[in-house]
Design a protein around this motif. Structure first.
Motif, PDB file in Angstrom:
ATOM      1  N   ALA A  34       9.705   9.740   5.822  1.00  0.00           N
ATOM      2  CA  ALA A  34       8.441  10.049   5.157  1.00  0.00           C
ATOM      3  C   ALA A  34       8.630  11.363   4.425  1.00  0.00           C
ATOM      4  CB  ALA A  34       7.328  10.174   6.183  1.00  0.00           C
ATOM      5  N   LYS A  35       8.128  11.419   3.216  1.00  0.00           N
ATOM      6  CA  LYS A  35       8.285  12.611   2.394  1.00  0.00           C
ATOM      7  C   LYS A  35       7.706  13.830   3.095  1.00  0.00           C
ATOM      8  CE  LYS A  35       5.421  13.409  -0.627  1.00  0.00           C
ATOM      9  NZ  LYS A  35       4.440  12.991  -1.616  1.00  0.00           N
ATOM     10  N   GLU A  36       6.539  13.648   3.706  1.00  0.00           N
ATOM     11  CA  GLU A  36       5.906  14.770   4.395  1.00  0.00           C
ATOM     12  C   GLU A  36       6.770  15.302   5.525  1.00  0.00           C
ATOM     13  OE1 GLU A  36       3.178  16.517   3.823  1.00  0.00           O
ATOM     14  OE2 GLU A  36       2.887  15.376   1.985  1.00  0.00           O
ATOM     15  N   LEU A  53      -2.425   1.731  -6.955  1.00  0.00           N
ATOM     16  CA  LEU A  53      -2.334   1.786  -5.495  1.00  0.00           C
ATOM     17  C   LEU A  53      -3.682   1.761  -4.802  1.00  0.00           C
ATOM     18  CD1 LEU A  53       0.412   4.516  -5.245  1.00  0.00           C
ATOM     19  CD2 LEU A  53       0.637   2.165  -4.490  1.00  0.00           C
ATOM     20  N   GLN A  54      -4.738   1.884  -5.584  1.00  0.00           N
ATOM     21  CA  GLN A  54      -6.073   2.015  -5.011  1.00  0.00           C
ATOM     22  C   GLN A  54      -6.445   0.970  -3.968  1.00  0.00           C
ATOM     23  OE1 GLN A  54      -7.207   5.100  -5.184  1.00  0.00           O
ATOM     24  NE2 GLN A  54      -9.161   4.074  -5.187  1.00  0.00           N
ATOM     25  N   ASP A  91      -0.575   8.379 -13.663  1.00  0.00           N
ATOM     26  CA  ASP A  91      -1.988   8.119 -13.416  1.00  0.00           C
ATOM     27  C   ASP A  91      -2.215   6.634 -13.175  1.00  0.00           C
ATOM     28  OD1 ASP A  91      -3.904  10.459 -15.476  1.00  0.00           O
ATOM     29  OD2 ASP A  91      -2.929  10.611 -13.524  1.00  0.00           O
ATOM     30  N   GLY A 143       0.806  -1.216   0.000  1.00  0.00           N
ATOM     31  CA  GLY A 143       0.000   0.000   0.000  1.00  0.00           C
ATOM     32  C   GLY A 143       0.833   1.258   0.000  1.00  0.00           C
ATOM     33  N   GLY A 177      -4.763  -0.649  -1.963  1.00  0.00           N
ATOM     34  CA  GLY A 177      -4.001  -0.628  -0.720  1.00  0.00           C
ATOM     35  C   GLY A 177      -3.174  -1.863  -0.469  1.00  0.00           C
ATOM     36  N   SER A 180       7.508  13.257  -6.373  1.00  0.00           N
ATOM     37  CA  SER A 180       7.234  14.269  -5.366  1.00  0.00           C
ATOM     38  C   SER A 180       5.799  14.163  -4.866  1.00  0.00           C
ATOM     39  CB  SER A 180       7.508  15.675  -5.903  1.00  0.00           C
ATOM     40  OG  SER A 180       6.603  15.951  -6.933  1.00  0.00           O
ATOM     41  N   ARG A 181       4.916  13.669  -5.702  1.00  0.00           N
ATOM     42  CA  ARG A 181       3.547  13.471  -5.228  1.00  0.00           C
ATOM     43  C   ARG A 181       3.265  12.018  -4.899  1.00  0.00           C
ATOM     44  NH1 ARG A 181      -1.403  16.827  -7.326  1.00  0.00           N
ATOM     45  NH2 ARG A 181      -0.543  18.919  -7.272  1.00  0.00           N
ATOM     46  N   LEU A 182       3.882  11.129  -5.674  1.00  0.00           N
ATOM     47  CA  LEU A 182       3.529   9.709  -5.575  1.00  0.00           C
ATOM     48  C   LEU A 182       4.078   9.048  -4.324  1.00  0.00           C
ATOM     49  CD1 LEU A 182       2.309   7.309  -7.241  1.00  0.00           C
ATOM     50  CD2 LEU A 182       4.583   6.977  -8.174  1.00  0.00           C
ATOM     51  N   ALA A 183       5.297   9.428  -3.943  1.00  0.00           N
ATOM     52  CA  ALA A 183       5.977   8.686  -2.888  1.00  0.00           C
ATOM     53  C   ALA A 183       5.447   8.986  -1.496  1.00  0.00           C
ATOM     54  CB  ALA A 183       7.474   8.977  -2.932  1.00  0.00           C
ATOM     55  N   ASP A 184       5.347   7.925  -0.696  1.00  0.00           N
ATOM     56  CA  ASP A 184       5.032   8.105   0.719  1.00  0.00           C
ATOM     57  C   ASP A 184       6.319   8.311   1.502  1.00  0.00           C
ATOM     58  OD1 ASP A 184       2.736   5.558   0.064  1.00  0.00           O
ATOM     59  OD2 ASP A 184       2.186   7.604   0.621  1.00  0.00           O
ATOM     60  N   GLU A 185       7.340   7.549   1.097  1.00  0.00           N
ATOM     61  CA  GLU A 185       8.632   7.656   1.786  1.00  0.00           C
ATOM     62  C   GLU A 185       9.737   7.768   0.761  1.00  0.00           C
ATOM     63  OE1 GLU A 185       9.129   5.100   5.599  1.00  0.00           O
ATOM     64  OE2 GLU A 185       8.131   3.888   4.078  1.00  0.00           O
ATOM     65  N   PHE A 237      -1.044   5.624  -9.776  1.00  0.00           N
ATOM     66  CA  PHE A 237      -1.970   6.007  -8.711  1.00  0.00           C
ATOM     67  C   PHE A 237      -3.156   5.043  -8.668  1.00  0.00           C
ATOM     68  CE2 PHE A 237      -0.549   9.562  -6.408  1.00  0.00           C
ATOM     69  CZ  PHE A 237       0.173  10.395  -7.240  1.00  0.00           C
TER      70      PHE A 237
END
Lengths: 217, 294, 128
Positions: free
Chosen positions: B213-215, B176-177, B170, B29, B179, B194-199, B173
């Motif tokens: 974590a990217k955030e 990944l739906q 696209d 996920g 999970g 930059s948008r896709l990655a969680d880490e 994404f």
């Protein structure tokens, strides 16, 4: 795993058909034109199979070589066991060689030269041919290990072998030496030994392939 | 929950450098971006996981299977787009895909055709006639057509025009739906992840210097400008410090700490700016040594 | 749900999501008990990572703007009007405090500041 063999055959289909066509013509010509004299039975049939064998190996190895190396990478990433891949890499060659051996057999029968001796010759010469190819393949595989040690040993053995040949030639023993290699062709023991050696090298090859550290080209 | 993949003490040595020991895993996920300079071992990491290269030490798992070369079932869960694209060169894209479809029970021809259409990939051209970008697309279609649970992507958008690149993202994404799938994405093009990655994991010279974590990275890193007459102070949590007269510019990997310190030092005109993932990545890879758990 | 997320802003994607959903809730556009998209759905629609949306939702949960029901997802919380106004006021105060301090340091008086606020509101079509 046979799907890979199937794909290889289909991929090389035109080359395979052409090679067999030429081989068949060659065999028929040799057998029916009376070029094979009765007292030449030892060298004639072995010559036939050798020539044809070389022909197709040239075809496959030179033509397919470029593709083959990279296709190891394609095949190694597939969900099949590495040992099975190692075996099936040889499948096409063995299949083709068997085909040519069959052609040789047909030729020998057509030339009325068929007897137990020529049968053993056929088996021995094909096994011997396979042996040579397997040795070349092992040499290439060792290259993949990247360790100099194996290659050095191989070259040392080769050098020893060449030295032996040189000595034999100088000492005038080359004919008897060749005779001692080719005479067993005609005996059941000779055929058995060559065949066992060929099978042994085949498995050695599969094992070495399975132990490769890298399947990148 | 079973991890999508696991590296346990994996080491692969070459004459020039050593990859590892690698010890990390990926949760289903999630998307892990893999960033690092050329030659740092990113491609090799994936080669190890996909069985193209054998590690000297350590073991890996993909979902519930160990990566055993003689029990290749784990490869069924993987969709791999590598650094080199290999096909039967004399065959068309379609024939190549048909060959591959025989090995994956979950393969869907329909999905393959649909993806090829979305990526604008002509399937009737011979592989050797395809441009570099189209070869990448063919690899992508081959990797995605059997809906694998783990995607290993090594520069999957290189050579692709912006429209197709957006389409690929696209598709990712969408993948990944549910999970349950995971993506391991190695790239230099940071805008992709930059948008896709969680880490993000940063690899340098065979070692993972940092995984975060990217955030968290975006929240903690700031470029901070301020005025201060003095020039002999060392600021905490900074990766770089430029000074011209009384004007200062620092890059901080923990802006709260740095700002607090600046407050104590009486800095003036303090302004903090967010940094893009690109900028953060460059800082981490340049001065990676001392940056701990930012 | 239509959100306008951009990479070009100095505001992080997470903040943008929080702010835009908050506005919709406080303005009444999203009524109480409206269900919000699941984390994965929103991540897919907006083309952002799951963690980004997760943290945004966590922030909104902490502010009491949304609540979650196990197995059912996230819902807009019921807020009385005066609660909404109070929240909005607190946020305004937090965000303009440094600006006002800075403005007064630059020599502006309270009157100047209020005039400026009037101009801004007029420009955005709201009087009073």
């Amino acid at each position: 795993m046979w799907k890979i063999l199937d794909a290889e055959i289909r991929y090389h289909r035109s080359a395979v058909i052409a090679a067999f066509a030429v081989g068949a013509l060659f065999v028929m010509f040799m057998a029916l034109s009376g070029m094979v004299k009765s007292d030449d039975s030892i060298t004639a049939t072995s010559l036939m199979s050798t020539v044809m064998g070389l022909y197709i190996y040239l075809l496959i190895h030179v033509g397919g070589h470029q593709d083959q190396e990279k296709r190891d990478r394609l095949n190694a990433a597939l969900p099949i066991s590495i040992k099975q891949l190692g075996i099936v890499r040889w499948a096409l060659l063995i299949l083709l060689q068997s085909g040519f051996a069959a052609l040789s057999l047909v030729g020998v029968i057509a030339a009325n030269k068929f007897n137990l001796e020529s049968l053993f010759q056929l088996i021995s010469s094909n096994a011997f041919l396979f042996l040579i190819v397997a040795l070349i393949a092992i040499y290439q595989e060792l290259g993949h290990f990247g360790t100099r040690a194996y290659r050095r040993i191989f070259f040392e053995l080769l050098a020893l072998f060449l030295f032996l040949i040189a000595w034999l030639i100088l000492a005038g023993h080359i004919i008897t030496f060749l005779r001692s290699i080719f005479e067993p062709y005609m005996t059941p023991q000779g055929a058995a030994i060559y065949t066992l050696l060929a099978i042994g090298l085949f498995f050695l090859n599969v094992i070495i392939f399975a132990r490769r550290r890298s399947y990148l080209s | 929950m079973t991890k999508a993949f696991e590296f346990n003490n994996v080491v692969k040595s070459y004459s020039e450098f050593t990859l590892g020991p690698l010890n990390f895993s990926l949760e289903p996920g999630t998307v892990l971006g893999y960033i690092g300079p050329n030659g740092s071992g990113k491609s090799t990491t994936m080669h190890c996981l996909v069985g193209l290269v054998k590690a000297e030490v350590g073991e890996m798992r993909v979902f519930s299977g160990a990566t055993d070369p003689n029990k290749p079932e784990w490869k069924l869960d993987i969709g791999y787009v590598g650094d080199v694209h290999v096909f039967y060169e004399g065959w068309s894209g379609e024939k190549n895909l048909r060959f591959l479809s025989q090995f994956y029970p979950d393969w869907s021809d329909q999905r393959a055709i649909e993806l090829a259409k979305r990526f604008n990939l002509p399937l009737n051209k011979k592989a050797k006639e395809l441009s570099g970008g189209n070869r990448v697309k063919l690899s992508l279609v081959a990797a995605l057509a059997h809906s694998p649970k783990l995607l290993l992507l090594d520069e999957p958008t290189s050579g692709l025009d912006p429209v197709v690149r957006a389409e690929v993202l696209d598709v990712l994404f969408e993948v990944l739906q549910d999970g349950e799938r995971a993506i391991f994405y190695s790239t230099h093009i940071l805008s992709d992840i930059s948008r896709l990655a969680d880490e993000l994991a940063f690899l340098d010279n065979g070692q993972i210097k940092l995984r975060a974590a990217k955030e968290d990275l975006i929240e903690r890193w700031r470029k901070i400008a301020f005025k201060h007459a003095g020039n002999n102070f060392k600021l905490d949590a900074t990766a770089s410090h430029k000074q011209e007269g009384a004007d200062h510019q620092v890059v901080s990997f923990d802006h709260e700490t740095t700002l607090r310190q600046l407050g104590e030092l009486g800095a003036q005109n303090v302004q903090a700016y967010r940094m893009s993932i690109d900028e953060i990545a460059v800082q981490i890879l340049k001065g990676a040594g001392h940056v701990e758990n930012s | 749900m239509l959100l306008n997320l951009t990479d070009l802003s100095s505001e992080s994607l997470q903040s943008q999501i929080v702010r835009q959903i908050r506005e919709k809730i406080l303005s009444g556009e999203l009524a109480a008990e409206t269900s919000l998209p699941s984390i994965r759905e929103l991540a897919r629609d907006q083309r952002v990572s799951v963690i980004t949306v997760q943290r945004a939702y966590e922030a909104l949960l902490r502010e009491g703007l949304i609540h979650s029901r196990r197995g059912k997802g996230f819902f807009v919380s019921e807020l009385k009007d005066n609660e909404k106004v109070k929240m909005a006021k607190e946020r305004l105060r937090d965000s303009i405090a440094p600006l006002i301090v800075s403005a007064s340091n630059e020599g502006l008086t309270k009157k100047d500041i209020i005039e400026t606020i009037d101009i801004i509101l007029k420009k955005n079509g709201r009087k009073n």
